[in-house]
Scaffold this motif. Structure first.
Motif, PDB file in Angstrom:
ATOM      1  N   TYR A   1      46.357  -1.052  42.453  1.00 24.50           N
ATOM      2  CA  TYR A   1      47.346  -0.955  41.377  1.00 24.50           C
ATOM      3  C   TYR A   1      46.589  -0.811  40.071  1.00 24.50           C
ATOM      4  O   TYR A   1      45.905  -1.721  39.634  1.00 24.50           O
ATOM      5  CB  TYR A   1      48.222  -2.209  41.408  1.00 24.50           C
ATOM      6  N   MET A   2      46.706   0.337  39.426  1.00 25.23           N
ATOM      7  CA  MET A   2      45.933   0.615  38.206  1.00 25.23           C
ATOM      8  C   MET A   2      46.326  -0.285  37.042  1.00 25.23           C
ATOM      9  O   MET A   2      45.474  -0.676  36.246  1.00 25.23           O
ATOM     10  CB  MET A   2      46.102   2.080  37.799  1.00 25.23           C
ATOM     11  N   ASP A   3      47.611  -0.617  36.908  1.00 30.40           N
ATOM     12  CA  ASP A   3      48.105  -1.569  35.915  1.00 30.40           C
ATOM     13  C   ASP A   3      47.717  -1.172  34.496  1.00 30.40           C
ATOM     14  O   ASP A   3      46.991  -1.879  33.791  1.00 30.40           O
ATOM     15  CB  ASP A   3      47.605  -2.979  36.236  1.00 30.40           C
ATOM     16  N   GLN A   4      48.262  -0.051  34.051  1.00 28.89           N
ATOM     17  CA  GLN A   4      47.963   0.449  32.704  1.00 28.89           C
ATOM     18  C   GLN A   4      48.330  -0.549  31.614  1.00 28.89           C
ATOM     19  O   GLN A   4      47.679  -0.618  30.565  1.00 28.89           O
ATOM     20  CB  GLN A   4      48.725   1.756  32.458  1.00 28.89           C
ATOM     21  N   PHE A   5      49.345  -1.365  31.853  1.00 25.53           N
ATOM     22  CA  PHE A   5      49.818  -2.268  30.806  1.00 25.53           C
ATOM     23  C   PHE A   5      48.856  -3.430  30.562  1.00 25.53           C
ATOM     24  O   PHE A   5      48.887  -4.058  29.508  1.00 25.53           O
ATOM     25  CB  PHE A   5      51.210  -2.791  31.157  1.00 25.53           C
ATOM     26  N   THR A   6      48.001  -3.708  31.527  1.00 20.64           N
ATOM     27  CA  THR A   6      46.963  -4.722  31.332  1.00 20.64           C
ATOM     28  C   THR A   6      45.658  -4.104  30.859  1.00 20.64           C
ATOM     29  O   THR A   6      44.989  -4.632  29.967  1.00 20.64           O
ATOM     30  CB  THR A   6      46.714  -5.499  32.638  1.00 20.64           C
ATOM     31  N   TYR A   7      45.290  -2.953  31.420  1.00 16.61           N
ATOM     32  CA  TYR A   7      43.932  -2.440  31.218  1.00 16.61           C
ATOM     33  C   TYR A   7      43.806  -1.319  30.190  1.00 16.61           C
ATOM     34  O   TYR A   7      42.681  -0.887  29.901  1.00 16.61           O
ATOM     35  CB  TYR A   7      43.368  -1.975  32.562  1.00 16.61           C
ATOM     36  N   ALA A   8      44.888  -0.868  29.599  1.00 13.70           N
ATOM     37  CA  ALA A   8      44.795   0.261  28.668  1.00 13.70           C
ATOM     38  C   ALA A   8      43.841  -0.016  27.512  1.00 13.70           C
ATOM     39  O   ALA A   8      43.011   0.824  27.158  1.00 13.70           O
ATOM     40  CB  ALA A   8      46.178   0.619  28.131  1.00 13.70           C
ATOM     41  N   GLU A   9      43.940  -1.199  26.910  1.00 17.08           N
ATOM     42  CA  GLU A   9      43.118  -1.461  25.725  1.00 17.08           C
ATOM     43  C   GLU A   9      41.653  -1.705  26.052  1.00 17.08           C
ATOM     44  O   GLU A   9      40.784  -1.514  25.220  1.00 17.08           O
ATOM     45  CB  GLU A   9      43.692  -2.646  24.926  1.00 17.08           C
ATOM     46  N   ARG A  10      41.369  -2.126  27.285  1.00 21.70           N
ATOM     47  CA  ARG A  10      39.966  -2.414  27.610  1.00 21.70           C
ATOM     48  C   ARG A  10      39.289  -1.258  28.348  1.00 21.70           C
ATOM     49  O   ARG A  10      38.062  -1.182  28.364  1.00 21.70           O
ATOM     50  CB  ARG A  10      39.873  -3.703  28.427  1.00 21.70           C
ATOM     51  N   ALA A  11      40.061  -0.373  28.957  1.00 20.86           N
ATOM     52  CA  ALA A  11      39.464   0.755  29.675  1.00 20.86           C
ATOM     53  C   ALA A  11      38.962   1.831  28.713  1.00 20.86           C
ATOM     54  O   ALA A  11      38.035   2.571  29.029  1.00 20.86           O
ATOM     55  CB  ALA A  11      40.476   1.360  30.648  1.00 20.86           C
ATOM     56  N   THR A  12      39.571   1.918  27.548  1.00 23.92           N
ATOM     57  CA  THR A  12      39.187   2.946  26.571  1.00 23.92           C
ATOM     58  C   THR A  12      38.001   2.477  25.744  1.00 23.92           C
ATOM     59  O   THR A  12      37.984   1.347  25.246  1.00 23.92           O
ATOM     60  CB  THR A  12      40.373   3.253  25.631  1.00 23.92           C
ATOM     61  N   ASP A  13      37.023   3.342  25.577  1.00 27.07           N
ATOM     62  CA  ASP A  13      35.859   3.040  24.742  1.00 27.07           C
ATOM     63  C   ASP A  13      36.252   3.303  23.286  1.00 27.07           C
ATOM     64  O   ASP A  13      36.239   4.438  22.815  1.00 27.07           O
ATOM     65  CB  ASP A  13      34.674   3.913  25.136  1.00 27.07           C
ATOM     66  N   TRP A  14      36.630   2.260  22.549  1.00 29.46           N
ATOM     67  CA  TRP A  14      37.149   2.431  21.199  1.00 29.46           C
ATOM     68  C   TRP A  14      36.043   2.627  20.169  1.00 29.46           C
ATOM     69  O   TRP A  14      36.317   2.953  19.013  1.00 29.46           O
ATOM     70  CB  TRP A  14      38.014   1.236  20.798  1.00 29.46           C
ATOM     71  N   ARG A  15      34.772   2.451  20.551  1.00 30.33           N
ATOM     72  CA  ARG A  15      33.690   2.628  19.595  1.00 30.33           C
ATOM     73  C   ARG A  15      33.303   4.103  19.422  1.00 30.33           C
ATOM     74  O   ARG A  15      32.940   4.527  18.337  1.00 30.33           O
ATOM     75  CB  ARG A  15      32.463   1.821  20.021  1.00 30.33           C
ATOM     76  N   SER A  16      33.342   4.855  20.524  1.00 29.97           N
ATOM     77  CA  SER A  16      32.872   6.237  20.457  1.00 29.97           C
ATOM     78  C   SER A  16      33.403   7.011  21.668  1.00 29.97           C
ATOM     79  O   SER A  16      34.529   6.819  22.088  1.00 29.97           O
ATOM     80  CB  SER A  16      31.334   6.272  20.422  1.00 29.97           C
ATOM     81  N   ASN A  17      32.579   7.907  22.215  1.00 29.18           N
ATOM     82  CA  ASN A  17      32.912   8.674  23.415  1.00 29.18           C
ATOM     83  C   ASN A  17      34.155   9.536  23.224  1.00 29.18           C
ATOM     84  O   ASN A  17      34.976   9.693  24.116  1.00 29.18           O
ATOM     85  CB  ASN A  17      33.116   7.741  24.618  1.00 29.18           C
ATOM     86  N   ASN A  18      34.291  10.101  22.006  1.00 28.29           N
ATOM     87  CA  ASN A  18      35.379  11.026  21.714  1.00 28.29           C
ATOM     88  C   ASN A  18      36.748  10.413  21.985  1.00 28.29           C
ATOM     89  O   ASN A  18      37.641  11.069  22.500  1.00 28.29           O
ATOM     90  CB  ASN A  18      35.224  12.340  22.508  1.00 28.29           C
ATOM     91  N   ASN A  19      36.928   9.144  21.641  1.00 27.71           N
ATOM     92  CA  ASN A  19      38.278   8.597  21.739  1.00 27.71           C
ATOM     93  C   ASN A  19      39.148   9.249  20.671  1.00 27.71           C
ATOM     94  O   ASN A  19      38.664   9.981  19.801  1.00 27.71           O
ATOM     95  CB  ASN A  19      38.263   7.068  21.615  1.00 27.71           C
ATOM     96  N   ILE A  20      40.445   8.990  20.716  1.00 32.33           N
ATOM     97  CA  ILE A  20      41.361   9.718  19.843  1.00 32.33           C
ATOM     98  C   ILE A  20      41.100   9.441  18.365  1.00 32.33           C
ATOM     99  O   ILE A  20      41.242  10.330  17.526  1.00 32.33           O
ATOM    100  CB  ILE A  20      42.824   9.413  20.231  1.00 32.33           C
ATOM    101  N   ALA A  21      40.688   8.223  18.031  1.00 35.14           N
ATOM    102  CA  ALA A  21      40.410   7.893  16.635  1.00 35.14           C
ATOM    103  C   ALA A  21      39.192   8.655  16.125  1.00 35.14           C
ATOM    104  O   ALA A  21      39.218   9.251  15.040  1.00 35.14           O
ATOM    105  CB  ALA A  21      40.201   6.385  16.488  1.00 35.14           C
ATOM    106  N   GLU A  22      38.129   8.651  16.905  1.00 36.84           N
ATOM    107  CA  GLU A  22      36.926   9.383  16.511  1.00 36.84           C
ATOM    108  C   GLU A  22      37.233  10.867  16.357  1.00 36.84           C
ATOM    109  O   GLU A  22      36.761  11.521  15.411  1.00 36.84           O
ATOM    110  CB  GLU A  22      35.831   9.175  17.553  1.00 36.84           C
ATOM    111  N   SER A  23      38.045  11.403  17.272  1.00 35.04           N
ATOM    112  CA  SER A  23      38.413  12.806  17.207  1.00 35.04           C
ATOM    113  C   SER A  23      39.174  13.123  15.923  1.00 35.04           C
ATOM    114  O   SER A  23      38.917  14.132  15.253  1.00 35.04           O
ATOM    115  CB  SER A  23      39.281  13.170  18.428  1.00 35.04           C
TER     116      SER A  23
END
Length: 380
Positions: free
Chosen positions: A155-177
């Motif tokens: 069970y992927m459980d996006q509602f638990t893991y969405a904020e921690r699965a995304t690399d918010w520091r870099s790696n072309n996340n939406i904010a950096e883009s």
């Protein structure tokens, strides 16, 4: 005597590394999404941009999340060759996860509210997934867990893991883009970034990134009317719950989700559904192509941010998200019969949104019906 513990069988490791390589190769084949300027005559000195997430291979903002969730699960050892992937989703995340599951050869089941648009169901099935519909929107979590256990899957459980699965520091996340694409604009550092919340993962990425990069940019979260996120932002009460789900597909939740992080949000706007639909129609007309209702929710929240800037004599830029195309909602938001049954026909509201965009004056009916919190609490 030395005991050796095998953490992963060789063929598992080979498969996992191959799956990660396939997902990374898919990313390399995809270009970034466009940043579209939208003229707003009523707000001179304020430049509005739409980050067009509908141009992803699976047609929505959730493509980024699905990629991150799969990489997170693979690197954590949660997925194996032959695993059945299960997700609780109102549609767009499931479409994107079905895409990535098929890419690496895994079966996929989406557990969805029965009211999900037929277009989204068809899109999931087109990607090779299977849809499991439930009447009670609150049952999607437990039913997803049950199916994962039944099939020996994950069970992927996006509602638990969405904020921690995304690399918010870099790696072309939406904010950096966004910041990279804004470099040559008149106001390269946005005054506001505005995003609606489904899991809360995108808003968390935006909020964390601007702090990490020490930007003065503020982050505003938009919420539809049948959702607990706004009230949780105001009260921080963790146990808030609603018996009915959001009518704006993909955003809003009937319970507080683990990925929703109010501490990284500077302001919130709760938008009545009829105004989300009205803004969706008006924006579609101005763009020359249809958008989904969550983009309408974003636009209304953006108007609140721009109105505060205008009242304060502040020039600058604001960026919000175009989440997906309206083509997925032909039987719902773009159906007169459906709007009539839902009580969401909105000719007067649409005219008011148009007048607001052209004059810069927030329509009285809108300012009387939306709810503002955080730094926007005293906005016009």
């Amino acid at each position: 005597m030395t005991t050796t513990i095998a953490l992963s069988r060789p063929f598992d490791r080979t498969w996992v590394l191959g799956a990660i390589r396939q997902i990374e190769a898919d990313f390399q084949r995809s270009s970034d999404t466009h940043l579209i300027p939208l003229p707003v005559p009523g707000f001179p000195g304020i430049d509005l941009y739409l980050k067009d997430e509908s141009s992803h291979p699976t047609g929505s903002l959730k493509h980024r999340l699905a990629r991150s969730l799969f990489l997170y699960a693979l690197c954590n050892g949660w997925l194996r060759e032959g695993s059945t992937v299960v997700e609780a989703s109102s549609g767009s995340t499931a479409i994107s996860e079905a895409y990535f599951a098929r890419l690496i050869g895994l079966p996929f089941i989406a557990v969805m509210p029965a009211a999900t648009s037929t277009e989204k169901v068809a899109a999931i099935e087109f990607q090779g997934g299977r849809c499991h519909l439930v009447e009670d929107a609150m049952a999607i979590y437990s039913e997803s867990q049950r199916l994962a256990e039944e099939f020996g899957g994950h069970y992927m459980d996006q509602f638990t893991y969405a904020e921690r699965a995304t690399d918010w520091r870099s790696n072309n996340n939406i904010a950096e883009s966004i910041f990279e694409q804004m470099r040559l604009e008149r106001y390269p550092v946005p005054s506001w970034l505005i995003s609606s919340a489904g899991t809360g993962g995108t808003v968390a990425t935006l909020g964390r990134y601007v702090r990490y990069r020490a930007r003065p940019t503020r982050v505003c979260a938009a919420d539809p009317e049948r959702s607990v996120f706004f009230d949780h932002y105001v009260s921080r009460a963790p146990g808030l719950c609603l018996q009915e789900g959001s009518r704006i597909e993909g955003i809003g939740r009937p319970r507080v989700e683990a990925s929703f992080l109010p501490a990284v949000i500077d302001a919130m706007v709760q938008v009545p559904d009829v105004w989300s639909i009205a803004a969706m129609y008006e924006l579609s007309a101005r763009l020359g192509r249809t958008v989904g209702a969550s983009t309408g929710t974003n636009l209304v929240a953006t108007l609140a941010c721009m109105a505060q800037m205008r009242a304060n004599g502040e020039a600058g830029s604001v960026v919000t998200l175009l989440c997906d195309s309206g083509q997925r909602y032909g039987h719902t938001y773009y159906s007169e019969d459906w709007l009539e049954r839902a009580g969401l026909n909105c000719p007067q509201e649409r005219a008011a949104v148009a007048a607001t965009l052209d004059s810069g004056e927030i329509a009285e009916a809108l300012s009387a019906s939306w709810r503002l919190a955080g730094e926007l609490a005293s906005a016009p």
